[in-house]
Design an enzyme around this catalytic site. Structure first.
Site, short mmCIF file in Angstrom:
data_model
loop_
_atom_site.label_atom_id
_atom_site.label_comp_id
_atom_site.label_asym_id
_atom_site.label_seq_id
_atom_site.Cartn_x
_atom_site.Cartn_y
_atom_site.Cartn_z
N HIS A 142 0.98 -1.13 0.12
CA HIS A 142 0.11 0.15 -0.20
C HIS A 142 0.87 1.11 -0.04
O HIS A 142 2.11 1.03 0.32
CB HIS A 142 -0.82 -0.13 1.44
CG HIS A 142 -1.83 0.88 1.40
ND1 HIS A 142 -1.49 2.37 1.75
CD2 HIS A 142 -3.20 0.89 1.29
CE1 HIS A 142 -2.71 2.94 1.81
NE2 HIS A 142 -3.82 2.07 1.58
N ASP A 219 3.19 -4.49 7.93
CA ASP A 219 1.82 -3.74 7.88
C ASP A 219 0.66 -4.70 7.89
O ASP A 219 0.47 -5.60 6.98
CB ASP A 219 1.86 -3.11 6.56
CG ASP A 219 0.52 -2.39 6.21
OD1 ASP A 219 -0.48 -2.57 7.00
OD2 ASP A 219 0.48 -1.72 5.07
N GLN A 222 -4.65 -5.04 7.03
CA GLN A 222 -5.67 -5.87 6.54
C GLN A 222 -5.70 -7.25 7.00
O GLN A 222 -6.40 -8.30 6.68
CB GLN A 222 -5.38 -6.10 5.00
CG GLN A 222 -5.59 -4.71 4.27
CD GLN A 222 -6.95 -4.23 4.15
OE1 GLN A 222 -7.92 -5.02 4.40
NE2 GLN A 222 -7.22 -3.00 3.97
N LYS A 245 -10.17 -0.92 10.77
CA LYS A 245 -10.24 -2.25 10.17
C LYS A 245 -11.06 -3.24 11.01
O LYS A 245 -11.39 -4.24 10.16
CB LYS A 245 -9.07 -2.57 9.25
CG LYS A 245 -8.29 -1.50 8.73
CD LYS A 245 -8.67 -1.33 7.38
CE LYS A 245 -7.56 -0.59 6.60
NZ LYS A 245 -8.32 0.13 5.37
N CYS A 383 -4.70 2.55 -3.57
CA CYS A 383 -3.57 3.17 -2.99
C CYS A 383 -2.36 2.08 -3.23
O CYS A 383 -1.44 2.02 -2.36
CB CYS A 383 -3.78 3.46 -1.38
SG CYS A 383 -4.99 4.67 -1.02
#
Lengths: 425, 157
Positions: A142, A219, A222, A245, A383
């Site tokens: 991302h 990261d 998600q 999220k 993104c």
């Protein structure tokens, strides 16, 4: 039972991991926003990777905080401030247990994943990155895990390297290992891709880097809505995530960092709460994690995050994950039968994210027509422009699942795509 | 309720499937690139000028049905127009797609098929991208982005 608990037994396993025991209709009752019509059609919310919806338990927790406990934290001696501080710090412990961090002080509250990564780029980067050094990311990042490193590299004269991915959207592990060199000072990669749904082999990624003494940032934005994350087991050095999220409020996120790293890193922002003592000659910084938490944070949202973690655990993470896996398999099977539909991201190990393109039809048009059917998906580059380039598409349509989605909603999506093809194909 | 058929009129679908003047003018006097970073739409406008008059115009690029057909119809409409005429046309077209003017009596001819766009605020930028790019080409060329500071369509996002 689909209500939030004030306390959660973290040690016991979930009641059952049999997805048949999961009553999705009942769970949907916890999400008032889902019960509405859009353009005269029942809302089908399939944009969960952009942000998830919030259960009443989270909305109530934020509201209750403002109704009863609102006060600034770590400052007052009065009752409200003590209550607010206690509630805030309890969430830190909840996050620590949820991620299985060693200690609560390894949990830094930030605004979101983006700020967590920027914190490491700024603080770790300032101290540890020099001219000629390399930072290694992957081709499926991302923008928030690309741009902070580009800024750092530009400042320091360092070099950003990119590990390639296969046509299925999987990291090419040998290439990744080959790029780990003597100049590599940090690996920063995504746990679950927001476009492809690929679940990266993070334990192997970390182990390969650690064999060469290189720290790893993941990261996890998600990943946390779909997977049980154990930072000790993964052994990553940093893990970044966003509350919104995982069914919590926007405006708060978490940076997990191993204490030995956080201790050695300089502060990120200067201000109140991050200091031990201030004179005009010299300021002594507070201990971790407070050293990284300058200024008044989003207290109510943090309380809401705590409620979201409780809620998800109450339902049972394994139950939710099993249900979602079945739903993803169903959606993948149904969508693959649509002529002219090409899925972008077909990794063996995938979370509930499905990106696709329709032959001769731009994703933007797909999004507009589905919206008229009450179906919310995301269209565009998500993104992740370099990733779009990798797959040779200007944009994709993306349907992303949560445990409150149903097979009927997947069917509505398939019918909706049929209408798109009818109109524009 | 917005009408999809009003947005995707036959003329629009025809131009998006078979865009006209979809070519590079090698000996172009002016060219400009337009880009919508939000959706990835790209368009390049090529111009041949005869004094103040557009003697030839073409485009290349990739985008959705609305942006592709808008660019295609633009090339048909502005050929032979002066710079002032093209500017005025853009102004009226902009009023149409943002709902400030009704298609009836707008005297926009073929461009009136874009009247349905005003019911889809998220798609206004798709319809205007080629026009912003034409404007830039007429002003000397360069690159325009729909996310520019002086972009009047930002509110329509």
């Amino acid at each position: 039972m689909a209500t939030a608990a004030t306390t959660t037994d973290w040690t016991s396993d979930t009641p059952s991991s049999n997805p048949a025991a999961f009553d999705v209709r009942r769970v949907r009752e916890d999400f008032p926003i889902l019960h509405q019509t859009v353009h005269g059609k029942p809302l089908v919310y399939l944009d969960n990777a952009a942000t998830s919806q919030k259960p009443l338990a989270v909305i109530d927790a934020e509201r209750d905080f403002y109704l009863r406990d609102n006060s600034n934290i770590h400052r007052g001696v009065h009752a409200l401030s003590e209550r607010a501080t206690k509630a805030y710090e309890e969430v830190r412990v909840k996050v620590q247990r949820w991620l299985n961090a060693r200690e609560p002080r390894e949990i830094v509250f930030v605004r979101g994943t983006t700020e967590a990564i920027n914190l490491v780029a700024s603080s770790f980067g300032r101290r540890n990155i020099q001219a000629g050094d390399e930072i290694l990311i992957s081709a499926m990042e991302h923008h928030s895990n690309i741009v902070p490193w580009q800024i750092l590299c530009e400042e320091k004269g360092a070099r950003l390297r990119v590990a390639p991915i296969s046509d299925r959207g999987e990291l090419i592990f040998e290439e990744y290992e080959r790029l780990l060199g003597p100049r590599t000072k940090l690996v920063a990669t995504v746990h679950v891709s927001n476009v492809l749904g690929t679940i990266n082999p993070v334990r192997e990624i970390v182990a390969a880097a650690h064999r060469r003494g290189i720290p790893v940032l993941l990261d996890g934005a998600q990943a946390v809505p779909h997977l049980k994350v154990d930072v000790q087991q993964i052994d990553c050095d940093f893990y970044a995530l966003s509350s919104h999220k995982i069914f919590g409020p926007t405006g708060v996120g978490v940076l997990y960092g191993k204490a030995e790293w956080l201790e050695r890193m300089p502060p990120y922002q200067g201000g109140g709460d991050m200091i031990r003592s201030v004179t005009f000659e010299k300021t002594l910084y507070n201990a971790i994690p407070y050293k990284f938490e300058a200024g008044t944070p989003n207290i109510a949202a943090t309380i809401g995050l705590g409620a979201a973690i409780d809620y998800v655990h109450r339902l049972g993470f394994d139950v939710l994950a099993a249900y979602e896996r079945q739903l993803l398999a169903y959606a993948t099977e149904q969508l693959s039968q649509i002529p002219g539909l090409r899925m972008i991201g077909t990794a063996k190990d995938k979370a509930g994210v499905i990106s696709f393109v329709l032959e001769g039809i731009h994703a933007h048009d797909v999004g507009t027509i589905l919206d008229q059917e009450g179906i919310a998906i995301r269209t565009g580059h998500h993104c992740a422009q370099p990733l779009m380039e990798r797959f040779g598409v200007p944009a994709t349509a993306r349907a992303s699942l949560a445990f409150y989605n149903t097979r009927e909603e997947v069917d509505a999506l398939v019918t909706g795509i049929g209408k798109v093809v009818e109109l524009l194909g | 309720m917005p009408d999809l058929r009003g947005l995707y009129q036959d003329v629009i679908l025809d131009h998006s499937r078979r865009p006209r003047n979809f070519r590079v003018i090698e000996a172009a006097d002016r060219r400009a690139d337009g880009y919508n970073p939000l959706c990835g739409d790209k368009v390049t406008i090529y111009l041949r000028l005869d004094g103040d008059r557009i003697s030839d115009v073409s485009f290349r690029g990739s985008g959705c049905a609305i942006s592709t057909s808008s660019a295609s119809i633009l090339t048909e409409i502005v050929k032979g127009k002066t710079r002032a005429e093209a500017d005025a046309l853009f102004g009226r077209f902009h009023d149409l797609v943002t709902g400030k003017a009704a298609p009836e009596g707008s005297d926009l001819g073929k461009l009136e098929v874009f009247g349905g766009v005003s019911e889809f605020p998220a798609r206004v930028k798709c319809a205007t991208l080629a026009w912003h790019t034409l404007k830039s080409a007429l002003e000397g060329g360069g690159t325009v982005s729909t996310e520019g500071e002086d972009d009047e369509d930002v509110a329509a996002r």
